[in-house]
Design a protein around this motif. Structure first.
Motif: not given
Lengths: 363, 308, 411
Positions: B140-147, B184, C32-33, C36, C40, C396, C400, C405
């Protein structure tokens, strides 16, 4: 307590900004043109007087030509542009494709000399979806300090890298460049479009362009050619004639225009289909293509008005010293070897020729 | 290691002394590389001519080669009556009509709104992510930082197609949402970093004392992680304030932000006004950074005084 | 009051409590999820979809598409096919006048010259049976199979042809895959150029950033903070501003050329061409990405204890050996993090190459934008963008795995 006060103040500030942002949206027209000195001339001659007369606001933005943005808006059914300054060939092909609203030219005002609009506008100025404002010329210019001896005088000199060394500026588009290549290769002005209509003619034009390909710096915006000359990136460049005139006269830059091989084009106003301010747009177009506004814009940039009744009103530049007549594309002295762009040819062939041109650039 | 300490110990070899100077020379050269472009803009913004090159008059430092006209153009470009005498009406005309003033209003509105959304959602998410029991935290952290990682053209293109279909293209809401999305990741990164040093037992103590989770968050956790929230919010604001590609695709002419106006100034207008705007922005950044540093030094001195 | 010490109940209660906590934590992240996801992930998914789907032709000319599918692409076209084509094309204009040119443009991308042929058909008013002869009378191109083969290629809505074109392959009418002709094969070139530029920029940033990070880590706090401001000032300055500054510095009449002429290194007629080419792209991108290299390296170097190097020196190592074999290995986490970050960012760069790259400095993002805004070939733009995205996501994922990350620091 302090934290909450801060948050309230922030909310209040955002609210006020939002209101002032929203307030600016009342009764406004979005007018798109080509930027730089050209947009400035339109702002002074058309937009400001119209805003003063009607009390409406104009939001002015710039683009670099082509139908892509209009197509994208019409296709996604989200049209935000109300009036667009397009070249005649785009006006015709766009009209055929239903991208522009139809305009009834008989509703335009009469000329100041009483002539009906159909008589007053020069031939080719009125099309189904667009009304011409001015005629400009695609020319090429050079920096006179860069050539000590002979100076360029004809189109073929543009392609002569030995006698006139340095890079060349060209617009990143097939239009104008293909005709210029043919004329430099020896084709007579009257035959250019006949030759260009054949496959061999197109190949010949590309072959001629290939001879200078390594020295080309591509420009897209009308305001770039004088910048390229001033920064020394190029020693010669094609340009819209008015864009080279302005720095030469107002800032004494040593830019000289070569009129040999000039290609004349009409710029027109058109309304993208689905614009939310169609009536306002028509009012603006009717006003700005009147006799006086068209003559007024010639005070700021040497472009010929599309109405015959405006011609006698053209006098001096805004400095009240320079005569505009010698700098006009239609001046007989400049018409020695000139062509008028064949708008039907480009309306039919632009897509495919430009695609080939873009691939050629990319290699 | 002091930068310019020149008292070498007696056993320093010639090579070591040579390297001492060479190293400093290299560092100075790299700093010049970093800063020179910024400094070049400032004198160019006073160019009397409308080109991006230093004229011979400017290089000879003749005063008539310099001019404030581009600074004036920031206010005047787009005004109805720019040559009217300077008065309250002149400023009102400029504030409502000047292209740069409109761009400024849009930038601030979009920036503040996007930062508010990004900070709220980002902080909430970070609090959840930092809990040890959070499932799938890495993914989830990966997804949230991807932008932040995905190339901006891809984000902008995707948003353009999608927002056009749902009618959010060319709207302020669409723009704010897009910028919030880009901001974000910064909030998530800074707030989770701050939360790693947060003492969880404080929350348990608050619960022990009878606080419900909401009160415990606002009264105990938030004040302690506020530096992280503010820092993340600042990054988010700067990202929105400096963003041009998404605005290019998603905004109509009326919604132009400062970077969009600069882009237009570079491509279609090619006018040195953007250099004047740039100088002002550089000076503002400099003032902000300096004041942050001075504040930090004052707080350190206060801390030391308190302890001594 | 005594509690029953039931092991099973307690375990169940504990499991339930832990699950509740997990759900609570997840609920905090959910807003937030979802945001996104909606703004996105979904748009990007639609981009991937658009790269494989283009129904312009099939929507406008459904019957013709069916007949084209049945045609073997070699034998002469049937009168039925030609009739269906002409009638449907003319009918589509009544639905929306923009359709015929849109269809023509799609076909033109496979067979150059199609647009003018389509326009001919549209403006001909006397087309009736026998259609095949009438079209031949308009132009001999209609007798050749080329334009019909092109239509057969663009007829199916679901098609791999855009993804193939993005890697310089062409789908033929028979369904084979052939390499693209030389003049049109630019995509692999651009991908390669982008990778090379990203690698070079990463190298330059590493070389320039390492000394600065070292200096910052070892200076005393007051100095290092002042120097950090100098490093951060470009970071806080608008990207467009920095790129404009490089135009003013590197152009023919720019500061660098003027300086070199003034000190006599070059003469006035042979000024260096440093703008609107690959050189400008490299220099400007290095300048813009340098802070992203310096900050991670700085934060790692700050944590390195000095005593290890001192110990090495006291054991007899030369300063170089102490640096290379003791200090440098400890900086590798920061160096790796910085390099990967800069590389990933450089691959996606758009603004800088667009402004200063000229033609030789264009990168893959620029051609995506070109197809988005100029040719309006949205499916091709989407296909190229998807391939770029896959590449970036791979990197990416690598970042990781190697760095993490959550370990990204922003000073």
């Amino acid at each position: 307590m302090k934290k909450w006060n801060g948050k309230l103040m922030l909310l209040g500030a955002v609210g006020t900004l939002a209101m002032s942002v929203a307030a600016a949206e009342a009764a406004q027209l979005t007018v798109i043109s080509w930027g730089g000195a050209y947009t400035k001339s339109q702002t002074e001659a058309y937009q400001k007087p119209w805003m003063a007369k009607t009390g409406n606001t104009i939001v002015s933005a710039d683009y670099n030509g082509g139908l892509a943005e209009v197509k994208a808006q019409v296709e996604s059914k989200n049209v935000t542009w109300d009036v667009v300054d397009v070249e005649t060939s785009e006006a015709i092909s766009g009209c055929n494709d239903g991208l522009f609203e139809k305009i009834d030219a008989s509703k335009l005002p009469k000329g100041d000399n009483g002539a009906s609009p159909m008589d007053d506008f020069v031939p080719g100025a009125i099309t189904d979806c667009a009304i011409s404002t001015i005629a400009y010329a695609n020319v090429f210019g050079y920096d006179s300090t860069k050539f000590a001896g002979d100076k360029p005088t004809k189109v073929a000199d543009f392609f002569d890298l030995k006698k006139f060394p340095g890079k060349r500026g060209l617009k990143k588009e097939a239009k104008v460049n293909l005709e210029m290549a043919l004329m430099a290769d020896g084709v007579a002005a009257a035959d250019v479009y006949k030759v260009l209509a054949t496959k061999e003619g197109v190949d010949r034009a590309f072959k001629k362009l290939e001879t200078i390909k390594g020295s080309i710096v591509w420009w897209e915006a009308g305001a770039q050619p004088p910048q390229l000359l001033a920064s020394g990136e190029v020693t010669m460049t094609t340009a819209y004639n008015g864009r080279l005139f302005t720095p030469a006269v107002t800032e004494n830059k040593p830019f000289v225009i070569v009129w040999d091989g000039q290609q004349q084009v009409f710029d027109t106003w058109a309304i993208p289909k689905g614009s939310k301010n169609k009536d306002l747009a028509l009012d603006f177009i009717a006003f700005s293509t009147g006799t006086k506004p068209l003559a007024d814009q010639a005070r700021y940039i040497p472009y010929g008005p599309a109405r015959k009744s405006s011609a006698p009103l053209v006098g001096k530049f805004q400095d009240d010293k320079t005569d505009m007549a010698p700098h006009m594309p239609t001046n007989p002295a400049n018409m020695g070897n000139a062509i008028v762009q064949d708008v039907k040819f480009w309306a039919d062939h632009y897509d495919e020729l430009n695609e080939r041109f873009v691939s050629w650039i990319g290699k | 290691m002091k930068f310019l300490k020149l008292d070498f110990p007696p056993y320093a070899t010639g090579l070591e002394i040579a390297w001492f100077f060479a190293f400093r020379a290299i560092c100075i050269a790299i700093f010049v590389f970093l800063v020179a472009p910024i400094l070049v803009i400032i004198p160019l913004s006073f160019n009397k001519e409308s080109f991006f090159s230093f004229t011979s008059g400017m290089l000879a430092l003749k005063p008539e080669a310099y001019s404030l006209k581009w600074y004036r153009d920031i206010f005047a470009n787009g005004m109805l009556a720019p040559d009217a005498p300077l008065s309250l009406d002149w400023f009102k005309d400029s504030w409502m009509r000047s292209q740069w003033m409109i761009a400024l209003k849009n930038s601030i509105f979009v920036g503040v709104s996007a930062t508010a959304v990004a900070t709220t959602l980002g902080t909430l998410a970070s609090v959840g992510l930092s809990r040890p029991e959070m499932p799938y935290r890495g993914l989830i952290t990966g997804i949230l930082i991807s932008p932040m990682i995905v190339p901006i053209v891809i984000t902008a293109a995707g948003m353009f197609f999608f927002f056009s279909q749902i009618g959010l293209s060319q709207t302020y809401i669409g723009l704010v949402l897009a910028h919030a999305l880009l901001g974000t990741p910064f909030v998530v990164i800074t707030v989770t970093a701050t939360l790693t040093s947060f003492d969880r037992s404080l929350m348990r103590a608050a619960a022990n004392l009878g606080a419900n989770p909401l009160t415990a968050f606002f009264k105990v956790q938030m004040p302690l992680i506020l530096p992280g929230i503010i820092s993340g919010g600042l990054f988010a604001f700067i990202t929105s304030f400096d963003e041009v590609v998404v605005v290019l695709f998603l905004a109509e002419p009326d919604q132009r932000t400062i970077p969009r106006q600069m882009w237009s100034g570079l491509r279609e207008q090619v006018s040195p006004t953007i250099l004047a705007v740039a100088t002002i922005l550089i000076l503002i950044s400099l003032v902000l950074l300096m004041s942050l540093e001075l504040t930090r030094r004052r707080m350190e001195r206060l801390k030391m005084d308190a302890h001594s | 009051m005594h509690q029953t010490f039931d092991q099973k109940t307690l375990t169940r209660q504990l499991a339930a409590a832990e699950r509740r906590n997990k759900v609570k934590a997840f609920l905090l992240v959910l807003p937030l999820l979802l945001f996104v996801l909606a703004s996105f992930i979904v748009p990007i998914a639609s981009l991937v979809w658009q790269g494989g789907y283009s129904d312009t032709f099939a929507n406008a000319l459904p019957e013709t598409s069916k007949l084209l599918g049945a045609w073997d692409s070699r034998s002469p076209v049937s009168e039925d096919l030609v009739k269906s084509f002409v009638t449907e094309l003319k009918a589509s204009k009544l639905k929306d006048p923009a359709i015929p040119t849109r269809v023509a443009t799609v076909v033109n991308r496979e067979q150059s010259g199609s647009v003018s042929k389509f326009k001919q058909v549209m403006s001909a008013s006397d087309l009736a049976s026998p259609y095949k002869e009438k079209l031949s009378a308009l132009s001999s191109e209609w007798d050749k199979p080329d334009i019909w083969r092109a239509m057969k290629i663009v007829a199916p809505s679901f098609t791999p042809r855009f993804y193939l074109q993005a890697v310089d392959l062409r789908l033929t009418a028979e369904g084979d895959i052939k390499p693209e002709s030389d003049e049109n094969a630019i995509h692999l070139l651009l991908f390669g150029r982008t990778l090379m530029v990203a690698a070079l920029v990463t190298l330059f940033c590493a070389l320039l950033g390492f000394p600065i990070a070292y200096l910052l880590a070892h200076a005393e706090t007051k100095t290092s903070n002042m120097l950090l401001i100098i490093v951060l000032l470009p970071f806080w300055t608008s990207l467009l501003v920095r790129t404009t500054a490089w135009i003013a510095l590197l152009q023919q009449n720019g500061v660098v050329n003027d300086f070199l002429v003034a000190i006599g290194l070059i003469d006035n007629d042979h000024r260096l061409v440093m703008m609107y080419n690959m050189f400008a792209t490299l220099v400007a991108m290095t300048h813009v990405l340098l802070p992203f290299m310096i900050l991670p390296m700085f934060s790692v170097m700050k944590t390195i204890k000095a005593n290890l190097v001192r110990a090495a020196l006291s054991l007899g190592a030369t300063p170089w050996t102490a640096f290379w074999r003791v200090y440098f290995p400890q900086t590798i986490p920061g160096l790796g993090a910085g390099c990967l970050l800069v590389f990933i960012l450089a691959i996606g760069y758009y603004i800088t190459p667009a402004l200063v790259g000229g033609q030789s400095g264009q990168l893959i993002s620029n051609i995506i934008a070109f197809h988005m805004q100029k040719t309006l070939n949205w499916s091709l733009a989407s296909a190229i963008a998807t391939l770029l995205l896959i590449g970036v996501l791979l990197l990416y994922w690598l970042y990781n795995r190697l760095v993490g990350i959550d370990k990204m620091k922003l000073a």
